[in-house]
Design a protein around this motif. Structure first.
Motif, PDB file in Angstrom:
ATOM      1  N   PHE A 355      -5.000 -18.632   6.228  1.00 54.01           N
ATOM      2  CA  PHE A 355      -3.630 -18.817   5.749  1.00 54.01           C
ATOM      3  C   PHE A 355      -2.652 -18.019   6.597  1.00 54.01           C
ATOM      4  N   GLN A 356      -1.546 -18.686   6.966  1.00 51.58           N
ATOM      5  CA  GLN A 356      -0.445 -18.026   7.664  1.00 51.58           C
ATOM      6  C   GLN A 356       0.788 -18.044   6.754  1.00 51.58           C
ATOM      7  N   PRO A 357       1.179 -16.898   6.195  1.00 50.14           N
ATOM      8  CA  PRO A 357       2.396 -16.869   5.370  1.00 50.14           C
ATOM      9  C   PRO A 357       3.610 -17.302   6.192  1.00 50.14           C
ATOM     10  N   ALA A 367       4.780 -12.692  -3.611  1.00 54.94           N
ATOM     11  CA  ALA A 367       3.577 -11.962  -3.194  1.00 54.94           C
ATOM     12  C   ALA A 367       2.484 -12.023  -4.248  1.00 54.94           C
ATOM     13  N   ASP A 368       2.824 -11.799  -5.501  1.00 58.94           N
ATOM     14  CA  ASP A 368       1.807 -11.812  -6.558  1.00 58.94           C
ATOM     15  C   ASP A 368       1.228 -13.212  -6.738  1.00 58.94           C
ATOM     16  N   GLY A 369       2.069 -14.234  -6.632  1.00 59.67           N
ATOM     17  CA  GLY A 369       1.601 -15.611  -6.750  1.00 59.67           C
ATOM     18  C   GLY A 369       0.660 -15.987  -5.617  1.00 59.67           C
ATOM     19  N   PHE A 370       1.010 -15.596  -4.384  1.00 60.72           N
ATOM     20  CA  PHE A 370       0.128 -15.857  -3.245  1.00 60.72           C
ATOM     21  C   PHE A 370      -1.219 -15.161  -3.443  1.00 60.72           C
ATOM     22  N   ALA A 371      -1.190 -13.891  -3.845  1.00 62.77           N
ATOM     23  CA  ALA A 371      -2.430 -13.134  -4.023  1.00 62.77           C
ATOM     24  C   ALA A 371      -3.323 -13.797  -5.075  1.00 62.77           C
ATOM     25  N   GLU A 372      -2.729 -14.213  -6.176  1.00 60.56           N
ATOM     26  CA  GLU A 372      -3.500 -14.850  -7.256  1.00 60.56           C
ATOM     27  C   GLU A 372      -4.172 -16.138  -6.781  1.00 60.56           C
ATOM     28  N   VAL A 373      -3.422 -16.970  -6.054  1.00 58.74           N
ATOM     29  CA  VAL A 373      -3.962 -18.263  -5.619  1.00 58.74           C
ATOM     30  C   VAL A 373      -5.002 -18.078  -4.514  1.00 58.74           C
ATOM     31  N   LEU A 391      14.406 -12.079  10.408  1.00 55.67           N
ATOM     32  CA  LEU A 391      14.038 -10.784  10.969  1.00 55.67           C
ATOM     33  C   LEU A 391      13.072 -10.093  10.004  1.00 55.67           C
ATOM     34  N   PRO A 392      12.232  -9.193  10.508  1.00 55.69           N
ATOM     35  CA  PRO A 392      11.265  -8.517   9.627  1.00 55.69           C
ATOM     36  C   PRO A 392      11.944  -7.759   8.492  1.00 55.69           C
ATOM     37  N   ILE A 393      11.210  -7.622   7.390  1.00 55.34           N
ATOM     38  CA  ILE A 393      11.653  -6.829   6.238  1.00 55.34           C
ATOM     39  C   ILE A 393      10.653  -5.688   6.081  1.00 55.34           C
ATOM     40  N   GLU A 394      11.138  -4.482   6.008  1.00 58.17           N
ATOM     41  CA  GLU A 394      10.255  -3.308   5.943  1.00 58.17           C
ATOM     42  C   GLU A 394       9.297  -3.407   4.752  1.00 58.17           C
ATOM     43  N   GLY A 395       8.034  -3.205   5.034  1.00 65.74           N
ATOM     44  CA  GLY A 395       7.021  -3.217   3.984  1.00 65.74           C
ATOM     45  C   GLY A 395       6.496  -4.587   3.619  1.00 65.74           C
ATOM     46  N   VAL A 396       7.085  -5.638   4.194  1.00 64.14           N
ATOM     47  CA  VAL A 396       6.640  -7.006   3.892  1.00 64.14           C
ATOM     48  C   VAL A 396       5.790  -7.490   5.063  1.00 64.14           C
ATOM     49  N   ASN A 397       4.497  -7.597   4.824  1.00 67.95           N
ATOM     50  CA  ASN A 397       3.564  -8.032   5.858  1.00 67.95           C
ATOM     51  C   ASN A 397       2.310  -8.601   5.203  1.00 67.95           C
ATOM     52  N   SER A 398       1.395  -9.063   6.005  1.00 63.50           N
ATOM     53  CA  SER A 398       0.193  -9.671   5.450  1.00 63.50           C
ATOM     54  C   SER A 398      -0.694  -8.651   4.743  1.00 63.50           C
ATOM     55  N   GLN A 399      -0.671  -7.407   5.184  1.00 68.55           N
ATOM     56  CA  GLN A 399      -1.456  -6.372   4.504  1.00 68.55           C
ATOM     57  C   GLN A 399      -1.001  -6.211   3.058  1.00 68.55           C
ATOM     58  N   MET A 400       0.280  -6.400   2.820  1.00 65.27           N
ATOM     59  CA  MET A 400       0.812  -6.323   1.459  1.00 65.27           C
ATOM     60  C   MET A 400       0.132  -7.351   0.551  1.00 65.27           C
ATOM     61  N   LEU A 401      -0.095  -8.562   1.080  1.00 67.94           N
ATOM     62  CA  LEU A 401      -0.796  -9.586   0.286  1.00 67.94           C
ATOM     63  C   LEU A 401      -2.248  -9.191   0.064  1.00 67.94           C
ATOM     64  N   LEU A 402      -2.899  -8.735   1.121  1.00 67.54           N
ATOM     65  CA  LEU A 402      -4.306  -8.356   1.018  1.00 67.54           C
ATOM     66  C   LEU A 402      -4.497  -7.263  -0.035  1.00 67.54           C
ATOM     67  N   ASN A 403      -3.578  -6.305  -0.086  1.00 72.57           N
ATOM     68  CA  ASN A 403      -3.679  -5.205  -1.048  1.00 72.57           C
ATOM     69  C   ASN A 403      -3.570  -5.672  -2.492  1.00 72.57           C
ATOM     70  N   ARG A 404      -2.926  -6.808  -2.719  1.00 73.62           N
ATOM     71  CA  ARG A 404      -2.746  -7.321  -4.070  1.00 73.62           C
ATOM     72  C   ARG A 404      -3.928  -8.184  -4.530  1.00 73.62           C
ATOM     73  N   MET A 405      -4.800  -8.559  -3.621  1.00 72.25           N
ATOM     74  CA  MET A 405      -5.871  -9.496  -3.935  1.00 72.25           C
ATOM     75  C   MET A 405      -7.113  -8.797  -4.489  1.00 72.25           C
ATOM     76  N   GLN A 406      -7.865  -9.518  -5.342  1.00 74.40           N
ATOM     77  CA  GLN A 406      -9.124  -9.025  -5.887  1.00 74.40           C
ATOM     78  C   GLN A 406     -10.306  -9.421  -5.004  1.00 74.40           C
ATOM     79  N   LEU A 407     -10.157 -10.488  -4.235  1.00 79.86           N
ATOM     80  CA  LEU A 407     -11.226 -11.009  -3.386  1.00 79.86           C
ATOM     81  C   LEU A 407     -11.746  -9.924  -2.433  1.00 79.86           C
ATOM     82  N   GLN A 408     -13.066  -9.825  -2.320  1.00 81.32           N
ATOM     83  CA  GLN A 408     -13.654  -8.822  -1.434  1.00 81.32           C
ATOM     84  C   GLN A 408     -13.738  -9.301   0.012  1.00 81.32           C
TER      85      GLN A 408
END
Length: 452
Positions: A355-357, A367-373, A391-408
């Motif tokens: 997936f490419q956000p 972010a929470d919706g993406f992580a859940e799905v 332009l980039p937004i501070e703190g908004v990146n793909s790692q932010m999504l990964l941190n919200r996910m339960q998937l190992q």
């Protein structure tokens, strides 16, 4: 400006799917057509091969002589995705040209036509392409401006010999409010484009305005449960809707269903494309074209021959050993529909998704919706966010999504590393999904999966 007066057309952002459709349309009419885009793509190469000049340098010096002074027969079209500091945009503005958005031009073209407009935060591209195919394949014909490349016709613009036009109506920056259709379909009104609208309430208000612009005596068709006060409703398996699908089943990898309404029942419809969400799209398309007196027999035959849209649940590899599907989904609800359909089709296979956000604002807002799905898949390869116009937004990146996910089983990779991982691991069921430039990986991934 009147359509019949136009002789020359310049498109700023000509490589976009909607803009390229307009370029082809005016070229078909015999106009001189050229334009600018920032990068060369397969689509701009196709335009070039069709005789349309495209430049990739944002310099006013590259504007042809015949476009350098305003004239009543010259049309300049731009997309809001082009930066405001574009040299070409500002040349036209500073030299007295009137610039038109794609949506304004669609409004001009469709003004004298019987127009079927399909809107929605998702589902509109497949549904509008399906409507156009139902009309074409049934012998009723139409012209169409589509938001994707039709797999049946290998183009995003169709030319008909009658007065019927199918248009994909884009809600981005309220573009669809330039249209006044005879038939309107609204597939969804989920929160999206909040960088433009601010909140869901303003998005909803715009959809209601679009619904109110149907011509007198026209028809509104919308998904059941949307906050709209009138019109005909449709749904997947909800019998409270005016039209719904029932008896949905998969036979040898193909989806079948029955269409039910108070007036018409069509049984054993075979879909030419997969996905429960596409069954729902088909119900909407059927309900709309029945208003044009298309026969149930012709509808049934046309749906069986419908091959969908490029990058909409598109099979890239389909062998006993490997399945690879590519999809354009870039909103949590689109992802949910896509992943759910794949799991229904292949319940015993391990699903690897790449997936490419798309957009920093969309990633932040959902972010929470993406992580859940994304937790619905078995393995995730996540690419970095595709910025598009932002332009980039501070703190908004793909790692932010990964941190919200339960998937190992999840990781962030570059595009090159992602292709290498697929080549090494050869997943049995792969999904690539996103609206950015992830499509540039489709052919490399197809090649590594096809080379056993």
């Amino acid at each position: 400006m009147e359509l019949h007066d136009i002789k020359r057309v310049y498109l700023i952002g000509i490589g976009g799917i909607g803009m390229s459709g307009l370029a082809r349309y005016f070229h078909h009419l015999g106009c001189i057509v050229c334009g600018y885009d920032k990068t060369s793509t397969d689509l701009t190469n196709q335009l070039h091969n069709e005789g349309i000049q495209v430049v990739f340098e944002d310099h006013a010096d590259y504007i042809p002589m015949s476009f350098q002074k305003p004239c009543s027969d010259t049309l300049i079209i731009y997309t809001p995705a082009v930066p405001k500091d574009s040299h070409i945009v500002n040349y036209f503005k500073n030299h007295g040209f009137e610039l038109f958005k794609r949506s304004q031009v669609l409004g001009l073209i469709s003004k004298s036509s019987f127009t079927i407009a399909v809107a929605g935060t998702h589902g509109k591209t497949t549904t509008s392409t399906m409507v156009a195919h139902l009309l074409k394949a049934s012998g009723n014909d139409c012209s169409a401006f589509l938001g994707g490349i039709s797999s049946n016709y290998q183009t995003n613009v169709l030319y008909g010999k009658n007065n019927v036009m199918v248009v994909e109506a884009d809600e981005y920056d309220r573009s669809f409010l330039t249209l006044f259709p005879d038939v309107a379909i609204i597939t969804s009104m989920d929160a999206d484009h909040l960088d433009i609208y601010g909140d869901h309430a303003h998005l909803t208000e715009s959809f209601k305005l679009f619904a109110s612009q149907i011509k007198p005596g026209g028809t509104l068709v919308h998904k059941n449960g949307l906050p709209l006060d009138s019109g005909y409703t449709y749904a997947f398996e909800d019998e409270t809707a005016d039209a719904h699908a029932s008896n949905v089943r998969i036979i040898d990898g193909d989806f079948y269903f029955d269409y039910n309404s108070a007036a018409v029942n069509i049984t054993d419809i075979k879909m030419g494309i997969a996905g429960t969400h596409n069954v729902e799209n088909a119900v909407a398309a059927i309900e709309a074209v029945l208003k044009l007196d298309i026969s149930p027999e012709n509808i049934k035959a046309a749906l069986a021959s419908f091959r969908g849209v490029k990058r909409r649940f598109e099979y890239i590899v389909k062998t006993p050993e490997r399945i690879y599907i590519d999809d354009y989904a870039h909103h949590p609800e689109e992802l949910r529909a896509c992943i759910s359909s794949i799991k229904r089709l292949y319940p015993a296979k391990k699903l690897t998704a790449m997936f490419q956000p798309h957009l920093f604002t969309r990633t932040r807002d959902f972010a929470d919706g993406f992580a859940e799905v994304l937790d619905m898949v078995d393995e995730l390869i996540l690419l970095e966010i595709y910025p598009a116009r932002e332009l980039p937004i501070e703190g908004v990146n793909s790692q932010m999504l990964l941190n919200r996910m339960q998937l190992q089983n999840k990781r962030i990779l570059s595009k090159e590393a992602a292709v290498a991982a697929v080549a090494a691991e050869k997943p049995e069921l792969l999904l690539t999904v996103g609206a950015g430039d992830i499509d540039t990986l489709v052919q490399p991934l197809k090649q590594v999966l096809s080379n056993e």
